[in-house]
Design a protein around this motif. Sequence first.
Motif, PDB file in Angstrom:
ATOM      1  N   GLY A  38       0.815  -1.218   0.000  1.00  0.00           N
ATOM      2  CA  GLY A  38       0.000   0.000   0.000  1.00  0.00           C
ATOM      3  C   GLY A  38       0.844   1.262   0.000  1.00  0.00           C
ATOM      4  N   PRO A  39       1.801   1.386   0.930  1.00  0.00           N
ATOM      5  CA  PRO A  39       2.653   2.577   0.909  1.00  0.00           C
ATOM      6  C   PRO A  39       3.472   2.720  -0.375  1.00  0.00           C
ATOM      7  CG  PRO A  39       2.765   1.565   3.056  1.00  0.00           C
ATOM      8  CD  PRO A  39       1.973   0.635   2.173  1.00  0.00           C
ATOM      9  N   VAL A  40       3.914   1.614  -0.953  1.00  0.00           N
ATOM     10  CA  VAL A  40       4.658   1.693  -2.222  1.00  0.00           C
ATOM     11  C   VAL A  40       3.756   2.282  -3.300  1.00  0.00           C
ATOM     12  CG1 VAL A  40       5.739   0.342  -4.065  1.00  0.00           C
ATOM     13  CG2 VAL A  40       6.267  -0.168  -1.691  1.00  0.00           C
ATOM     14  N   PHE A  41       2.513   1.831  -3.341  1.00  0.00           N
ATOM     15  CA  PHE A  41       1.565   2.348  -4.324  1.00  0.00           C
ATOM     16  C   PHE A  41       1.324   3.844  -4.113  1.00  0.00           C
ATOM     17  CE2 PHE A  41      -2.795   3.069  -5.891  1.00  0.00           C
ATOM     18  CZ  PHE A  41      -2.611   2.710  -7.219  1.00  0.00           C
ATOM     19  N   LEU A  42       1.155   4.248  -2.853  1.00  0.00           N
ATOM     20  CA  LEU A  42       0.913   5.663  -2.564  1.00  0.00           C
ATOM     21  C   LEU A  42       2.122   6.533  -2.904  1.00  0.00           C
ATOM     22  CD1 LEU A  42      -1.058   5.405   0.790  1.00  0.00           C
ATOM     23  CD2 LEU A  42      -1.950   5.926  -1.493  1.00  0.00           C
ATOM     24  N   VAL A  43       3.322   6.025  -2.655  1.00  0.00           N
ATOM     25  CA  VAL A  43       4.528   6.776  -3.029  1.00  0.00           C
ATOM     26  C   VAL A  43       4.590   6.931  -4.548  1.00  0.00           C
ATOM     27  CG1 VAL A  43       7.053   6.653  -3.122  1.00  0.00           C
ATOM     28  CG2 VAL A  43       5.873   6.263  -0.975  1.00  0.00           C
ATOM     29  N   GLY A  44       4.229   5.875  -5.268  1.00  0.00           N
ATOM     30  CA  GLY A  44       4.207   5.963  -6.728  1.00  0.00           C
ATOM     31  C   GLY A  44       3.205   6.987  -7.233  1.00  0.00           C
ATOM     32  N   LEU A  45       2.014   6.976  -6.647  1.00  0.00           N
ATOM     33  CA  LEU A  45       1.007   7.970  -7.056  1.00  0.00           C
ATOM     34  C   LEU A  45       1.458   9.387  -6.730  1.00  0.00           C
ATOM     35  CD1 LEU A  45      -2.413   6.336  -6.097  1.00  0.00           C
ATOM     36  CD2 LEU A  45      -1.350   6.526  -8.340  1.00  0.00           C
ATOM     37  N   TYR A  46       2.046   9.569  -5.543  1.00  0.00           N
ATOM     38  CA  TYR A  46       2.525  10.894  -5.183  1.00  0.00           C
ATOM     39  C   TYR A  46       3.650  11.339  -6.124  1.00  0.00           C
ATOM     40  CZ  TYR A  46       4.679  14.835  -2.975  1.00  0.00           C
ATOM     41  OH  TYR A  46       5.210  16.077  -2.768  1.00  0.00           O
ATOM     42  N   CYS A  47       4.544  10.426  -6.449  1.00  0.00           N
ATOM     43  CA  CYS A  47       5.649  10.768  -7.350  1.00  0.00           C
ATOM     44  C   CYS A  47       5.107  11.235  -8.699  1.00  0.00           C
ATOM     45  CB  CYS A  47       6.578   9.567  -7.516  1.00  0.00           C
ATOM     46  SG  CYS A  47       7.993   9.878  -8.576  1.00  0.00           S
ATOM     47  N   ALA A  48       4.094  10.535  -9.211  1.00  0.00           N
ATOM     48  CA  ALA A  48       3.520  10.917 -10.503  1.00  0.00           C
ATOM     49  C   ALA A  48       2.789  12.255 -10.426  1.00  0.00           C
ATOM     50  CB  ALA A  48       2.566   9.828 -10.986  1.00  0.00           C
ATOM     51  N   ALA A  49       2.192  12.559  -9.287  1.00  0.00           N
ATOM     52  CA  ALA A  49       1.436  13.806  -9.158  1.00  0.00           C
ATOM     53  C   ALA A  49       2.269  14.951  -8.589  1.00  0.00           C
ATOM     54  CB  ALA A  49       0.229  13.570  -8.249  1.00  0.00           C
ATOM     55  N   SER A  50       3.470  14.662  -8.110  1.00  0.00           N
ATOM     56  CA  SER A  50       4.266  15.672  -7.409  1.00  0.00           C
ATOM     57  C   SER A  50       4.607  16.917  -8.232  1.00  0.00           C
ATOM     58  CB  SER A  50       5.537  15.052  -6.848  1.00  0.00           C
ATOM     59  OG  SER A  50       6.413  14.647  -7.874  1.00  0.00           O
ATOM     60  N   PRO A  51       4.798  16.831  -9.545  1.00  0.00           N
ATOM     61  CA  PRO A  51       5.086  18.074 -10.274  1.00  0.00           C
ATOM     62  C   PRO A  51       3.966  19.117 -10.138  1.00  0.00           C
ATOM     63  CG  PRO A  51       5.678  16.200 -11.612  1.00  0.00           C
ATOM     64  CD  PRO A  51       4.972  15.663 -10.405  1.00  0.00           C
ATOM     65  N   TRP A  52       2.732  18.654 -10.013  1.00  0.00           N
ATOM     66  CA  TRP A  52       1.615  19.587  -9.877  1.00  0.00           C
ATOM     67  C   TRP A  52       1.386  19.966  -8.413  1.00  0.00           C
ATOM     68  CZ3 TRP A  52       1.860  15.602 -13.329  1.00  0.00           C
ATOM     69  CH2 TRP A  52       1.851  15.975 -14.669  1.00  0.00           C
ATOM     70  N   ILE A  53       1.778  19.080  -7.508  1.00  0.00           N
ATOM     71  CA  ILE A  53       1.629  19.384  -6.087  1.00  0.00           C
ATOM     72  C   ILE A  53       2.675  20.402  -5.641  1.00  0.00           C
ATOM     73  CG2 ILE A  53       1.758  18.398  -3.755  1.00  0.00           C
ATOM     74  CD1 ILE A  53       0.596  15.801  -4.984  1.00  0.00           C
ATOM     75  N   VAL A  54       3.926  20.214  -6.097  1.00  0.00           N
ATOM     76  CA  VAL A  54       5.016  21.102  -5.714  1.00  0.00           C
ATOM     77  C   VAL A  54       5.119  22.290  -6.679  1.00  0.00           C
ATOM     78  CG1 VAL A  54       7.513  21.167  -5.213  1.00  0.00           C
ATOM     79  CG2 VAL A  54       6.202  19.143  -4.675  1.00  0.00           C
ATOM     80  N   HIS A  55       4.399  22.273  -7.780  1.00  0.00           N
ATOM     81  CA  HIS A  55       4.322  23.362  -8.760  1.00  0.00           C
ATOM     82  C   HIS A  55       5.644  23.641  -9.467  1.00  0.00           C
ATOM     83  CE1 HIS A  55       0.305  24.207  -7.421  1.00  0.00           C
ATOM     84  NE2 HIS A  55       0.728  24.337  -6.171  1.00  0.00           N
ATOM     85  N   TYR A  56       6.188  22.623 -10.113  1.00  0.00           N
ATOM     86  CA  TYR A  56       7.368  22.889 -10.929  1.00  0.00           C
ATOM     87  C   TYR A  56       7.174  22.418 -12.370  1.00  0.00           C
ATOM     88  CZ  TYR A  56       8.737  18.041  -9.668  1.00  0.00           C
ATOM     89  OH  TYR A  56       8.775  16.698  -9.456  1.00  0.00           O
TER      90      TYR A  56
END
Length: 147
Positions: A38-56
């Motif tokens: 579960g945490p591996v999956f969530l880290v993967g989803l966050y990694c894919a969405a992180s450019p929009w979350i961190v705004h770069y």
Amino acid sequence: MAHVSHGRGDLAGHPDVSEMQARYERVLGGRDVVLVDGPVFLVGLYCAASPWIVHYTTSQPALVLHNVIIGIAIAVLALGFTVMPDRMYGLSGAMCAIGAWMIIAPWIVGTGPDRGVLWNNIVIGALTFLLGAMCVAVASRSRRATP
């Protein structure tokens, strides 16, 4: 017409009960991997969405595509670990490699990343590396436990 349905009772009299029990234990044995998948999956989803979350997205376009692809790869590995644990846990070491790559990627793929981008990838990389190490530990323990 013959009565072919079985009662809703115990399976103790079934001719294949020992084989079914062994298969059940093999599939669900060491299911503490669920705590890792579960945490591996969530880290993967966050990694894919992180450019929009961190705004770069505008300042680091190459790193945006990189994080989306790596994030999807991490999430797919997590799904594989959940769906086919016997086959996929050989790729647990790849999680460690991906984590190490995520830590150094901003300097290699990016162009002058700022602190937010650096810390984002370092944290994602460290989590991926640690979860990959946990997957390796669970996989080696489950291999030792099964004959």
